[in-house]
Motif scaffolding. Structure first.
Motif, short mmCIF file in Angstrom:
data_model
loop_
_atom_site.label_atom_id
_atom_site.label_comp_id
_atom_site.label_asym_id
_atom_site.label_seq_id
_atom_site.Cartn_x
_atom_site.Cartn_y
_atom_site.Cartn_z
N SER A 2 -25.73 -12.63 1.54
CA SER A 2 -26.95 -12.07 0.95
C SER A 2 -27.50 -12.98 -0.15
O SER A 2 -26.81 -13.84 -0.69
N ALA A 29 -32.76 -14.07 4.84
CA ALA A 29 -31.67 -13.09 4.94
C ALA A 29 -31.57 -12.54 6.36
O ALA A 29 -30.47 -12.30 6.87
N GLN A 30 -32.70 -12.33 7.01
CA GLN A 30 -32.68 -11.85 8.39
C GLN A 30 -32.01 -12.86 9.31
O GLN A 30 -31.29 -12.49 10.24
N GLU A 35 -28.83 -9.53 3.31
CA GLU A 35 -29.92 -8.80 2.70
C GLU A 35 -30.51 -9.63 1.57
O GLU A 35 -29.85 -10.50 1.00
N SER A 60 -34.62 -5.54 -0.29
CA SER A 60 -34.11 -4.22 0.08
C SER A 60 -33.57 -3.48 -1.14
O SER A 60 -33.54 -2.26 -1.16
#
Length: 325
Positions: A2, A29-30, A35, A60
């Motif tokens: 992350s 992050a994807q 995240e 997020s």
């Protein structure tokens, strides 16, 4: 895997470069299966709705810390705590002096690797690799991180602000015990929008920059008039700010600010390498200089050889006429 970013804010708005870093973190992050989160430091102005709004840029989670905003060391304390307690593998910063200071302090605090002046971040083998210019921007190198966390500090305007379409971010309050030395300094004055009556040149889409070819401080009125009708801001070279013709806050170049506006109009600027590194990423560069051999003509998109004292007023009037049509 992350990523944690820092979101600078002032007068109810998040900094453009911070939002760019959050947008970039959300995208990255994807790709690495993690995240993107952000951390904000401040007082009562950090309302739930204000913090949650970072969700639309890709965060997020938003860690909210009550403390002095605009000073590096309290943010270093806060980010170090969040990274260590939550296992963030990367810290990503948008461009700007405060981001550089926080990133460097965080690197020293955590014994982490740091890469500055980054223009791109990519994913290789599930890890982040930073891309940065070297040798006076004549070449690019890839930089990986042997340990954790990896600290990445972007060049100004390197990361595009995009709304990922996400919902509200989760807001998490974090209590931080600041180091004694972290609260020794305090912000007396902020030198961003409104300072000296101008626009923050790092955020401006249009810049009219003046150099020694203007001949005097009074001649900067030509740049100011054109910038006003174009809806832009005025910038300057080191030589003219050293001469006292224009404020240091407007200086572009190796020892000044780095900008990348949509239009950079250089009036009376020779284009030395020290100035070039601060503005060469502009989308469109227009140069006006009476010397046909000026170096700036080698990398501008449009070059005009002539007397700027005649050209700038006529250009200003032409823009006014166009807008009035």
């Amino acid at each position: 895997m992350s990523i944690l970013t820092y979101a600078l804010h002032f007068q109810g708005e998040f900094n453009k470069n911070s939002l760019g870093a959050i947008s970039e973190a959300g995208k990255l992050a994807q790709q690495i299966g993690g995240e993107a989160a952000a951390i904000v430091v401040g007082g009562d102005d950090l309302t739930d709705d204000f913090c949650k709004s970072l969700g639309k840029y890709g965060a997020s989670k938003v860690y909210r810390v009550k403390g002095p905003e605009g000073i590096a060391q309290p943010v270093v304390d806060a980010m170090a705590k969040v990274i260590q307690e939550n296992g963030y593998k990367y810290a990503l910063f948008g461009g700007g002096l405060l981001g550089f200071e926080i990133g460097a302090g965080l690197s020293a605090r955590l014994g982490a690797g740091v890469t500055m002046e980054v223009t791109q971040v990519k994913v290789q083998d599930g890890k982040l690799v930073a891309v940065r210019p070297v040798l006076q921007d004549s070449a690019l190198v890839d930089v990986g991180f042997a340990g954790e966390p990896g600290i990445i500090i972007g060049r100004l305007n390197a990361f595009e602000v995009t709304e990922a379409g996400g919902g509200d971010a989760e807001v998490i309050d974090v209590d931080v015990e600041f180091s004694e030395f972290s609260t020794k300094a305090q912000v007396v004055k902020r030198g961003e929008r409104g300072d000296e009556g101008g626009v923050n040149i790092e955020d401006a889409d249009i810049l009219v920059a003046g150099g020694r070819g203007l001949g005097s401080a009074e001649a900067f009125k030509l740049c100011e008039d054109l910038a006003e009708v174009l809806g832009g801001a005025v910038a300057a070279t080191r030589a003219v700010v050293d001469a006292g013709w224009y404020p240091y806050s407007a200086q572009i170049g190796q020892t000044g600010k780095t900008v990348s506006p949509k239009l950079y109009l250089a009036a009376g600027i020779s284009g030395a390498i020290q100035h070039k590194v601060g503005m060469q990423n502009s989308e469109n560069i227009v140069a006006i200089n009476k010397d046909p051999n000026a170096p700036i003509f080698e990398f501008c998109d449009l070059g005009i050889v002539g007397d700027l004292h005649q050209i700038l007023p006529k250009l200003t009037e032409a823009v006014k006429a166009k807008k009035g049509a």
